[in-house]
Structures are given as C-alpha cells and as structure tokens.
Write a protein that holds these residues in place. Structure first.
Motif, PDB file in Angstrom:
ATOM      1  N   TRP A  32      16.343  85.157  41.109  1.00  0.00           N
ATOM      2  CA  TRP A  32      16.373  85.462  39.692  1.00  0.00           C
ATOM      3  C   TRP A  32      16.060  86.933  39.520  1.00  0.00           C
ATOM      4  O   TRP A  32      15.573  87.586  40.426  1.00  0.00           O
ATOM      5  CB  TRP A  32      15.345  84.608  38.942  1.00  0.00           C
ATOM      6  CG  TRP A  32      15.639  84.495  37.484  1.00  0.00           C
ATOM      7  CD1 TRP A  32      14.995  85.153  36.479  1.00  0.00           C
ATOM      8  CD2 TRP A  32      16.627  83.693  36.850  1.00  0.00           C
ATOM      9  NE1 TRP A  32      15.527  84.811  35.272  1.00  0.00           N
ATOM     10  CE2 TRP A  32      16.538  83.907  35.470  1.00  0.00           C
ATOM     11  CE3 TRP A  32      17.589  82.808  37.315  1.00  0.00           C
ATOM     12  CZ2 TRP A  32      17.369  83.276  34.545  1.00  0.00           C
ATOM     13  CZ3 TRP A  32      18.402  82.189  36.408  1.00  0.00           C
ATOM     14  CH2 TRP A  32      18.296  82.413  35.037  1.00  0.00           C
ATOM     15  N   TRP A  33      16.307  87.470  38.331  1.00  0.00           N
ATOM     16  CA  TRP A  33      15.981  88.861  38.068  1.00  0.00           C
ATOM     17  C   TRP A  33      14.476  89.044  38.008  1.00  0.00           C
ATOM     18  O   TRP A  33      13.745  88.144  37.600  1.00  0.00           O
ATOM     19  CB  TRP A  33      16.587  89.301  36.730  1.00  0.00           C
ATOM     20  CG  TRP A  33      18.071  89.303  36.744  1.00  0.00           C
ATOM     21  CD1 TRP A  33      18.860  90.292  37.246  1.00  0.00           C
ATOM     22  CD2 TRP A  33      18.951  88.300  36.284  1.00  0.00           C
ATOM     23  NE1 TRP A  33      20.186  89.958  37.113  1.00  0.00           N
ATOM     24  CE2 TRP A  33      20.268  88.732  36.520  1.00  0.00           C
ATOM     25  CE3 TRP A  33      18.764  87.062  35.683  1.00  0.00           C
ATOM     26  CZ2 TRP A  33      21.385  87.985  36.180  1.00  0.00           C
ATOM     27  CZ3 TRP A  33      19.881  86.313  35.347  1.00  0.00           C
ATOM     28  CH2 TRP A  33      21.162  86.771  35.593  1.00  0.00           C
ATOM     29  N   ASP A  34      14.022  90.240  38.392  1.00  0.00           N
ATOM     30  CA  ASP A  34      12.599  90.549  38.290  1.00  0.00           C
ATOM     31  C   ASP A  34      12.212  90.618  36.815  1.00  0.00           C
ATOM     32  O   ASP A  34      13.051  90.833  35.946  1.00  0.00           O
ATOM     33  CB  ASP A  34      12.297  91.884  38.973  1.00  0.00           C
ATOM     34  CG  ASP A  34      12.526  91.813  40.479  1.00  0.00           C
ATOM     35  OD1 ASP A  34      12.682  90.697  41.006  1.00  0.00           O
ATOM     36  OD2 ASP A  34      12.548  92.877  41.117  1.00  0.00           O
ATOM     37  N   SER A  35      10.931  90.461  36.555  1.00  0.00           N
ATOM     38  CA  SER A  35      10.462  90.517  35.171  1.00  0.00           C
ATOM     39  C   SER A  35      10.606  91.926  34.617  1.00  0.00           C
ATOM     40  O   SER A  35      10.787  92.887  35.367  1.00  0.00           O
ATOM     41  CB  SER A  35       8.994  90.089  35.098  1.00  0.00           C
ATOM     42  OG  SER A  35       8.171  91.107  35.644  1.00  0.00           O
ATOM     43  N   SER A  36      10.505  92.046  33.330  1.00  0.00           N
ATOM     44  CA  SER A  36      10.439  93.377  32.735  1.00  0.00           C
ATOM     45  C   SER A  36       9.035  93.925  32.995  1.00  0.00           C
ATOM     46  O   SER A  36       8.165  93.202  33.488  1.00  0.00           O
ATOM     47  CB  SER A  36      10.724  93.296  31.236  1.00  0.00           C
ATOM     48  OG  SER A  36       9.812  92.408  30.622  1.00  0.00           O
ATOM     49  N   CYS A  37       8.799  95.178  32.683  1.00  0.00           N
ATOM     50  CA  CYS A  37       7.475  95.761  32.902  1.00  0.00           C
ATOM     51  C   CYS A  37       6.451  95.089  31.984  1.00  0.00           C
ATOM     52  O   CYS A  37       6.692  94.926  30.794  1.00  0.00           O
ATOM     53  CB  CYS A  37       7.491  97.256  32.635  1.00  0.00           C
ATOM     54  SG  CYS A  37       8.233  98.197  33.956  1.00  0.00           S
ATOM     55  N   ILE A  38       5.338  94.713  32.571  1.00  0.00           N
ATOM     56  CA  ILE A  38       4.264  94.048  31.836  1.00  0.00           C
ATOM     57  C   ILE A  38       3.093  95.020  31.769  1.00  0.00           C
ATOM     58  O   ILE A  38       2.610  95.495  32.803  1.00  0.00           O
ATOM     59  CB  ILE A  38       3.831  92.755  32.558  1.00  0.00           C
ATOM     60  CG1 ILE A  38       5.016  91.800  32.700  1.00  0.00           C
ATOM     61  CG2 ILE A  38       2.673  92.095  31.831  1.00  0.00           C
ATOM     62  CD1 ILE A  38       4.790  90.686  33.711  1.00  0.00           C
ATOM     63  N   THR A  39       2.624  95.346  30.562  1.00  0.00           N
ATOM     64  CA  THR A  39       1.496  96.248  30.379  1.00  0.00           C
ATOM     65  C   THR A  39       0.224  95.413  30.256  1.00  0.00           C
ATOM     66  O   THR A  39       0.151  94.502  29.429  1.00  0.00           O
ATOM     67  CB  THR A  39       1.681  97.111  29.113  1.00  0.00           C
ATOM     68  OG1 THR A  39       2.918  97.827  29.231  1.00  0.00           O
ATOM     69  CG2 THR A  39       0.536  98.086  28.936  1.00  0.00           C
ATOM     70  N   ILE A  40      -0.769  95.730  31.094  1.00  0.00           N
ATOM     71  CA  ILE A  40      -2.030  94.999  31.073  1.00  0.00           C
ATOM     72  C   ILE A  40      -3.174  96.009  30.914  1.00  0.00           C
ATOM     73  O   ILE A  40      -3.335  96.905  31.734  1.00  0.00           O
ATOM     74  CB  ILE A  40      -2.237  94.168  32.354  1.00  0.00           C
ATOM     75  CG1 ILE A  40      -1.020  93.273  32.614  1.00  0.00           C
ATOM     76  CG2 ILE A  40      -3.499  93.321  32.241  1.00  0.00           C
ATOM     77  CD1 ILE A  40      -1.049  92.559  33.951  1.00  0.00           C
ATOM     78  N   LYS A  41      -3.973  95.848  29.862  1.00  0.00           N
ATOM     79  CA  LYS A  41      -5.101  96.735  29.598  1.00  0.00           C
ATOM     80  C   LYS A  41      -6.256  96.402  30.538  1.00  0.00           C
ATOM     81  O   LYS A  41      -6.316  95.304  31.092  1.00  0.00           O
ATOM     82  CB  LYS A  41      -5.534  96.602  28.141  1.00  0.00           C
ATOM     83  CG  LYS A  41      -4.480  97.110  27.181  1.00  0.00           C
ATOM     84  CD  LYS A  41      -4.967  97.072  25.764  1.00  0.00           C
ATOM     85  CE  LYS A  41      -3.872  97.632  24.865  1.00  0.00           C
ATOM     86  NZ  LYS A  41      -4.304  97.753  23.493  1.00  0.00           N
ATOM     87  N   PRO A  42      -7.196  97.341  30.721  1.00  0.00           N
ATOM     88  CA  PRO A  42      -8.343  97.101  31.606  1.00  0.00           C
ATOM     89  C   PRO A  42      -9.134  95.856  31.193  1.00  0.00           C
ATOM     90  O   PRO A  42      -9.389  95.634  30.013  1.00  0.00           O
ATOM     91  CB  PRO A  42      -9.197  98.354  31.442  1.00  0.00           C
ATOM     92  CG  PRO A  42      -8.264  99.400  30.939  1.00  0.00           C
ATOM     93  CD  PRO A  42      -7.237  98.673  30.128  1.00  0.00           C
ATOM     94  N   GLY A  43      -9.477  95.044  32.168  1.00  0.00           N
ATOM     95  CA  GLY A  43     -10.256  93.837  31.925  1.00  0.00           C
ATOM     96  C   GLY A  43      -9.459  92.667  31.370  1.00  0.00           C
ATOM     97  O   GLY A  43     -10.016  91.604  31.124  1.00  0.00           O
ATOM     98  N   LYS A  44      -8.171  92.832  31.161  1.00  0.00           N
ATOM     99  CA  LYS A  44      -7.325  91.768  30.601  1.00  0.00           C
ATOM    100  C   LYS A  44      -6.454  91.134  31.684  1.00  0.00           C
ATOM    101  O   LYS A  44      -6.283  91.678  32.763  1.00  0.00           O
ATOM    102  CB  LYS A  44      -6.426  92.322  29.484  1.00  0.00           C
ATOM    103  CG  LYS A  44      -7.180  92.935  28.333  1.00  0.00           C
ATOM    104  CD  LYS A  44      -7.951  91.875  27.587  1.00  0.00           C
ATOM    105  CE  LYS A  44      -8.690  92.510  26.416  1.00  0.00           C
ATOM    106  NZ  LYS A  44      -9.477  91.544  25.688  1.00  0.00           N
TER     107      LYS A  44
END
Length: 97
Positions: A69-81
């Motif tokens: 399958w295609w890779d995911s789109s970019c996922i932004t994760i904040k510190p501690g999340k």
C-alpha cells in the motif's frame, strides 16, 4: 489417493508458511531505526497498527511505511504526544518525512 493426500499436505504447508510472516511483528528497534531514540513505536500486528509517541523536545514529522500500500502522509506529532495509525497494507516501519 496418496498423490491427493500429498498435494493437500503441501498446499496446507504453503498457506501456513505464507501466513506466518504476517502474524509476526518486527521488533520496535528494527522497525523504527530511521527515527531518533526518543520516538517510540508500539506495534499492534493483529490490528495492523502502530502507536507512535514523541518523547523528544521538539515537534517531529514522521511517515508510516506500508507494504502492499502507499506510505502514509506526513504525520506531525508535538512533544509528549502520541499518534495511533491503522494501516491498510502491512505496517512495516516509521521514518522522518
């Protein structure tokens, strides 16, 4: 009759051999080696999912690599999340994007 029994046994073994790798998850260290050690991934092979936790001091952007399958789109994760990702293909690893 022996030929049918042998063919049935061979077919059953082939199905088992193909199905086993999908049930086994890659270790978190191998599957997330492309990201910093402060980014941890908890793998759920039976659900074909991963929970990515950002233990770093800065915001990160990661992408989930999937097989078939295609890779995911970019996922932004904040510190501690954390971010829970359920795959469509077979979830293999995480990497920066």
């Amino acid at each position: 009759m022996r030929k049918i029994k042998a063919a049935t046994t061979a077919a059953a073994l082939a199905v088992v051999a193909v199905g086993v790798p999908m049930a086994v998850a890659a270790p978190a260290s191998a599957a997330s080696s492309g990201v910093a050690k402060c980014v941890t991934a908890t793998w759920y092979p039976s659900k074909n999912a991963v929970n990515i936790h950002n233990g770093c001091k800065n915001t990160i952007k990661v992408q989930v690599d999937e097989r078939w399958w295609w890779d995911s789109s970019c996922i932004t994760i904040k510190p501690g999340k954390s971010h829970y990702y359920k795959g469509t293909g077979t979830v293999r690893s995480i990497k920066y994007c």
